[in-house]
Design a protein around this motif. Structure first.
Motif, PDB file in Angstrom:
ATOM      1  N   LEU A   1       3.190   1.487  -0.319  1.00 58.46           N
ATOM      2  CA  LEU A   1       1.999   2.025   0.345  1.00 58.46           C
ATOM      3  C   LEU A   1       1.148   2.841  -0.621  1.00 58.46           C
ATOM      4  CD1 LEU A   1       0.315   2.374   2.859  1.00 58.46           C
ATOM      5  CD2 LEU A   1       1.826   4.242   3.577  1.00 58.46           C
ATOM      6  N   THR A   2       1.785   3.624  -1.467  1.00 59.51           N
ATOM      7  CA  THR A   2       1.044   4.427  -2.443  1.00 59.51           C
ATOM      8  C   THR A   2       0.235   3.536  -3.387  1.00 59.51           C
ATOM      9  OG1 THR A   2       2.702   6.203  -2.383  1.00 59.51           O
ATOM     10  CG2 THR A   2       1.260   6.125  -4.307  1.00 59.51           C
ATOM     11  N   GLU A   3       0.864   2.463  -3.841  1.00 60.96           N
ATOM     12  CA  GLU A   3       0.161   1.539  -4.737  1.00 60.96           C
ATOM     13  C   GLU A   3      -0.938   0.793  -3.988  1.00 60.96           C
ATOM     14  OE1 GLU A   3      -0.979  -0.420  -8.186  1.00 60.96           O
ATOM     15  OE2 GLU A   3       0.260   1.385  -7.873  1.00 60.96           O
ATOM     16  N   ALA A   4      -0.691   0.457  -2.725  1.00 58.88           N
ATOM     17  CA  ALA A   4      -1.720  -0.217  -1.923  1.00 58.88           C
ATOM     18  C   ALA A   4      -2.940   0.678  -1.767  1.00 58.88           C
ATOM     19  CB  ALA A   4      -1.153  -0.593  -0.550  1.00 58.88           C
ATOM     20  N   ILE A   5      -2.708   1.971  -1.554  1.00 59.81           N
ATOM     21  CA  ILE A   5      -3.814   2.917  -1.445  1.00 59.81           C
ATOM     22  C   ILE A   5      -4.573   2.988  -2.765  1.00 59.81           C
ATOM     23  CG2 ILE A   5      -4.401   5.355  -1.127  1.00 59.81           C
ATOM     24  CD1 ILE A   5      -1.924   5.519   0.764  1.00 59.81           C
ATOM     25  N   ALA A   6      -3.834   3.040  -3.868  1.00 57.25           N
ATOM     26  CA  ALA A   6      -4.461   3.118  -5.191  1.00 57.25           C
ATOM     27  C   ALA A   6      -5.317   1.883  -5.482  1.00 57.25           C
ATOM     28  CB  ALA A   6      -3.386   3.283  -6.266  1.00 57.25           C
ATOM     29  N   ARG A   7      -4.909   0.738  -4.962  1.00 61.19           N
ATOM     30  CA  ARG A   7      -5.654  -0.505  -5.179  1.00 61.19           C
ATOM     31  C   ARG A   7      -6.789  -0.690  -4.174  1.00 61.19           C
ATOM     32  NH1 ARG A   7      -0.915  -5.099  -6.221  1.00 61.19           N
ATOM     33  NH2 ARG A   7       0.309  -3.906  -7.765  1.00 61.19           N
ATOM     34  N   GLY A   8      -6.911   0.231  -3.237  1.00 59.31           N
ATOM     35  CA  GLY A   8      -7.934   0.089  -2.213  1.00 59.31           C
ATOM     36  C   GLY A   8      -7.571  -0.930  -1.148  1.00 59.31           C
ATOM     37  N   GLN A   9      -6.268  -1.219  -1.007  1.00 57.97           N
ATOM     38  CA  GLN A   9      -5.816  -2.220  -0.042  1.00 57.97           C
ATOM     39  C   GLN A   9      -5.292  -1.580   1.250  1.00 57.97           C
ATOM     40  OE1 GLN A   9      -2.916  -4.293  -2.418  1.00 57.97           O
ATOM     41  NE2 GLN A   9      -4.465  -5.411  -3.589  1.00 57.97           N
TER      42      GLN A   9
ATOM     43  N   ALA B   1      16.508  -6.115  -2.230  1.00 61.82           N
ATOM     44  CA  ALA B   1      15.903  -7.388  -2.633  1.00 61.82           C
ATOM     45  C   ALA B   1      14.595  -7.633  -1.885  1.00 61.82           C
ATOM     46  CB  ALA B   1      16.886  -8.533  -2.377  1.00 61.82           C
ATOM     47  N   TYR B   2      14.580  -7.335  -0.582  1.00 60.86           N
ATOM     48  CA  TYR B   2      13.354  -7.497   0.201  1.00 60.86           C
ATOM     49  C   TYR B   2      12.238  -6.616  -0.364  1.00 60.86           C
ATOM     50  CZ  TYR B   2      15.889  -9.882   4.024  1.00 60.86           C
ATOM     51  OH  TYR B   2      16.619 -10.756   4.777  1.00 60.86           O
ATOM     52  N   LEU B   3      12.562  -5.357  -0.625  1.00 63.77           N
ATOM     53  CA  LEU B   3      11.555  -4.419  -1.114  1.00 63.77           C
ATOM     54  C   LEU B   3      11.036  -4.824  -2.488  1.00 63.77           C
ATOM     55  CD1 LEU B   3      13.226  -1.071   0.000  1.00 63.77           C
ATOM     56  CD2 LEU B   3      11.106  -2.037   0.914  1.00 63.77           C
ATOM     57  N   ASP B   4      11.933  -5.288  -3.337  1.00 64.41           N
ATOM     58  CA  ASP B   4      11.514  -5.722  -4.673  1.00 64.41           C
ATOM     59  C   ASP B   4      10.553  -6.899  -4.579  1.00 64.41           C
ATOM     60  OD1 ASP B   4      11.835  -5.683  -7.663  1.00 64.41           O
ATOM     61  OD2 ASP B   4      12.607  -7.691  -7.277  1.00 64.41           O
ATOM     62  N   SER B   5      10.871  -7.844  -3.701  1.00 60.42           N
ATOM     63  CA  SER B   5      10.008  -9.006  -3.521  1.00 60.42           C
ATOM     64  C   SER B   5       8.643  -8.604  -2.998  1.00 60.42           C
ATOM     65  CB  SER B   5      10.670 -10.000  -2.559  1.00 60.42           C
ATOM     66  OG  SER B   5       9.815 -11.088  -2.287  1.00 60.42           O
ATOM     67  N   LEU B   6       8.606  -7.696  -2.027  1.00 61.41           N
ATOM     68  CA  LEU B   6       7.339  -7.253  -1.449  1.00 61.41           C
ATOM     69  C   LEU B   6       6.492  -6.499  -2.468  1.00 61.41           C
ATOM     70  CD1 LEU B   6       8.584  -6.010   2.050  1.00 61.41           C
ATOM     71  CD2 LEU B   6       7.304  -8.105   1.569  1.00 61.41           C
ATOM     72  N   SER B   7       7.140  -5.712  -3.308  1.00 58.65           N
ATOM     73  CA  SER B   7       6.396  -4.906  -4.279  1.00 58.65           C
ATOM     74  C   SER B   7       5.764  -5.735  -5.378  1.00 58.65           C
ATOM     75  CB  SER B   7       7.323  -3.858  -4.910  1.00 58.65           C
ATOM     76  OG  SER B   7       8.285  -4.472  -5.761  1.00 58.65           O
ATOM     77  N   GLN B   8       6.231  -6.977  -5.554  1.00 58.32           N
ATOM     78  CA  GLN B   8       5.713  -7.839  -6.605  1.00 58.32           C
ATOM     79  C   GLN B   8       4.433  -8.571  -6.201  1.00 58.32           C
ATOM     80  OE1 GLN B   8       7.125  -7.733  -9.655  1.00 58.32           O
ATOM     81  NE2 GLN B   8       8.501  -6.232  -8.697  1.00 58.32           N
ATOM     82  N   GLN B   9       4.085  -8.528  -4.921  1.00 57.66           N
ATOM     83  CA  GLN B   9       2.913  -9.251  -4.461  1.00 57.66           C
ATOM     84  C   GLN B   9       1.630  -8.577  -4.930  1.00 57.66           C
ATOM     85  OE1 GLN B   9       2.905 -10.377  -0.307  1.00 57.66           O
ATOM     86  NE2 GLN B   9       5.125 -10.448  -0.214  1.00 57.66           N
ATOM     87  N   ARG B  10       0.617  -9.389  -5.187  1.00 57.87           N
ATOM     88  CA  ARG B  10      -0.670  -8.848  -5.631  1.00 57.87           C
ATOM     89  C   ARG B  10      -1.377  -8.101  -4.510  1.00 57.87           C
ATOM     90  NH1 ARG B  10      -4.591 -12.797  -8.891  1.00 57.87           N
ATOM     91  NH2 ARG B  10      -2.779 -12.575 -10.259  1.00 57.87           N
ATOM     92  N   ASP B  11      -1.336  -8.679  -3.309  1.00 54.33           N
ATOM     93  CA  ASP B  11      -1.986  -8.048  -2.152  1.00 54.33           C
ATOM     94  C   ASP B  11      -0.926  -7.263  -1.375  1.00 54.33           C
ATOM     95  OD1 ASP B  11      -3.306  -7.276   0.105  1.00 54.33           O
ATOM     96  OD2 ASP B  11      -4.006  -9.283   0.674  1.00 54.33           O
ATOM     97  N   LEU B  12      -0.878  -5.967  -1.600  1.00 55.31           N
ATOM     98  CA  LEU B  12       0.153  -5.149  -0.971  1.00 55.31           C
ATOM     99  C   LEU B  12      -0.132  -4.893   0.504  1.00 55.31           C
ATOM    100  CD1 LEU B  12       0.899  -2.636  -3.855  1.00 55.31           C
ATOM    101  CD2 LEU B  12       2.201  -4.651  -3.166  1.00 55.31           C
ATOM    102  N   SER B  13      -1.372  -5.103   0.943  1.00 51.66           N
ATOM    103  CA  SER B  13      -1.636  -5.013   2.384  1.00 51.66           C
ATOM    104  C   SER B  13      -0.898  -6.134   3.103  1.00 51.66           C
ATOM    105  CB  SER B  13      -3.142  -5.069   2.673  1.00 51.66           C
ATOM    106  OG  SER B  13      -3.698  -6.321   2.306  1.00 51.66           O
ATOM    107  N   SER B  14      -0.866  -7.305   2.465  1.00 54.38           N
ATOM    108  CA  SER B  14      -0.093  -8.416   3.026  1.00 54.38           C
ATOM    109  C   SER B  14       1.398  -8.134   2.952  1.00 54.38           C
ATOM    110  CB  SER B  14      -0.407  -9.715   2.268  1.00 54.38           C
ATOM    111  OG  SER B  14      -1.738 -10.120   2.506  1.00 54.38           O
ATOM    112  N   SER B  15       1.832  -7.444   1.890  1.00 52.49           N
ATOM    113  CA  SER B  15       3.247  -7.092   1.760  1.00 52.49           C
ATOM    114  C   SER B  15       3.716  -6.237   2.926  1.00 52.49           C
ATOM    115  CB  SER B  15       3.489  -6.332   0.454  1.00 52.49           C
ATOM    116  OG  SER B  15       3.298  -7.152  -0.664  1.00 52.49           O
ATOM    117  N   LEU B  16       2.880  -5.296   3.341  1.00 52.45           N
ATOM    118  CA  LEU B  16       3.259  -4.409   4.437  1.00 52.45           C
ATOM    119  C   LEU B  16       3.340  -5.158   5.763  1.00 52.45           C
ATOM    120  CD1 LEU B  16       1.112  -1.424   3.218  1.00 52.45           C
ATOM    121  CD2 LEU B  16       3.603  -1.409   3.455  1.00 52.45           C
TER     122      LEU B  16
END
Length: 204
Positions: free
Chosen positions: A139-147, A72-87
Motif C-alpha cells: 500500500l505504501t508503494e502504491a501511494i508513492a506511485r499514485g495508484q 509467497a502470495y505477498l511476494d507475488s503481489l508486490s512484484q506487479q507493476r500496478d499495485l492497485s490491481s495487486s490489492l
C-alpha cells in the motif's frame, strides 16, 4: 550406508503434509489420529514418524506451511507493476481461499489452536505480522506511485484489510448461506473506494 535423495525426501514429506491437511480439515487437529494420516497418505506409521516425530510436529508444520504460502502470495503481489490491481487481487485470493471448505477449516482450526498451544500462537502471530508488513509495503508503494490514496492513514487501511480478511473467513465458517465468491463485486467496490485505487471500477 544408504544415502537420502533430498528431492525424494522433500516430495514424500510434502505428501504426508498434504494428507495431514486433508485430515485436519475434515476432523480438526485433535480428532485426527496419526493412523488416519497414514491411511490418507498411503504410508506406514514408521515412515510418517521419520518425517514428523509427533502429531504435534505435523500440526506445527501445517501452520508453518500456511505462513510460507502467505509469504509467497505477498511476494507475488508486490512484484506487479500496478499495485492497485495487486490489492484487489489480494481480496480475490482471500475470497478464493474462504470459498474452499478445507482451507477455511484449516485457518479457523489454527486460530483455535493458537489459544491452546504457545508454539502455534507464535507461528500465528508471525503470520499476522508478515501479512501486516506485506500489505503495508504494498500500500505504501502504491501511494508513492499514485495508484492509491486511502481515505484513512495507511496503518488504519492495513488494519481494515486484515479485519476484512478475518471477517470473510469467520462469516464463511459460521454462516452456511454465505458464499464469499458472491460478495466479490461489492467488496471490490468497497475496497476500491476505501483505498481510492487508481483506475479501479471494482467490478473487473
Amino acid at each position: 550406508m544408504r544415502t537420502v535423495d533430498p528431492e525424494k525426501h522433500a516430495a514424500q514429506r510434502r505428501a504426508v503434509l498434504q494428507a495431514a491437511k486433508a485430515c485436519f480439515a475434515r476432523h480438526g487437529f485433535h480428532k485426527t489420529s496419526t493412523e488416519a494420516i497414514c491411511a490418507e497418505a498411503g504410508t506406514s506409521s514408521g515412515k510418517l514418524f521419520h518425517y514428523f516425530p509427533t502429531k504435534r510436529a505435523i500440526v506445527l508444520a501445517v501452520v508453518e506451511d500456511q505462513l510460507q504460502e502467505t509469504a509467497a502470495y505477498l511476494d507475488s503481489l508486490s512484484q506487479q507493476r500496478d499495485l492497485s490491481s495487486s490489492l484487489l487481487d489480494f481480496l480475490d485470493i482471500i475470497l478464493h481461499l474462504a470459498s474452499s471448505p478445507d482451507e477455511r477449516r484449516l485457518v479457523m482450526e489454527t486460530v483455535a489452536e493458537a489459544a491452546r498451544d504457545e508454539d502455534v500462537r507464535a507461528l500465528n502471530d508471525a503470520g499476522d505480522k508478515l501479512l501486516a508488513e506485506g500489505l503495508t509495503a504494498i500500500l505504501t508503494e502504491a501511494i508513492a506511485r499514485g495508484q492509491a490514496d486511502p481515505v484513512v492513514p495507511t496503518e488504519h487501511a492495513v488494519r481494515f484489510l486484515m479485519m476484512m480478511t478475518d471477517g470473510i473467513f469467520s462469516r464463511a465458517s459460521v454462516d452456511t448461506g454465505f458464499d464469499p465468491s458472491r460478495e466479490r463485486a461489492s467488496l471490490r467496490k468497497i475496497l476500491g473506494e476505501t483505498l481510492r485505487l487508481s483506475g479501479s471500477s471494482g467490478n473487473d
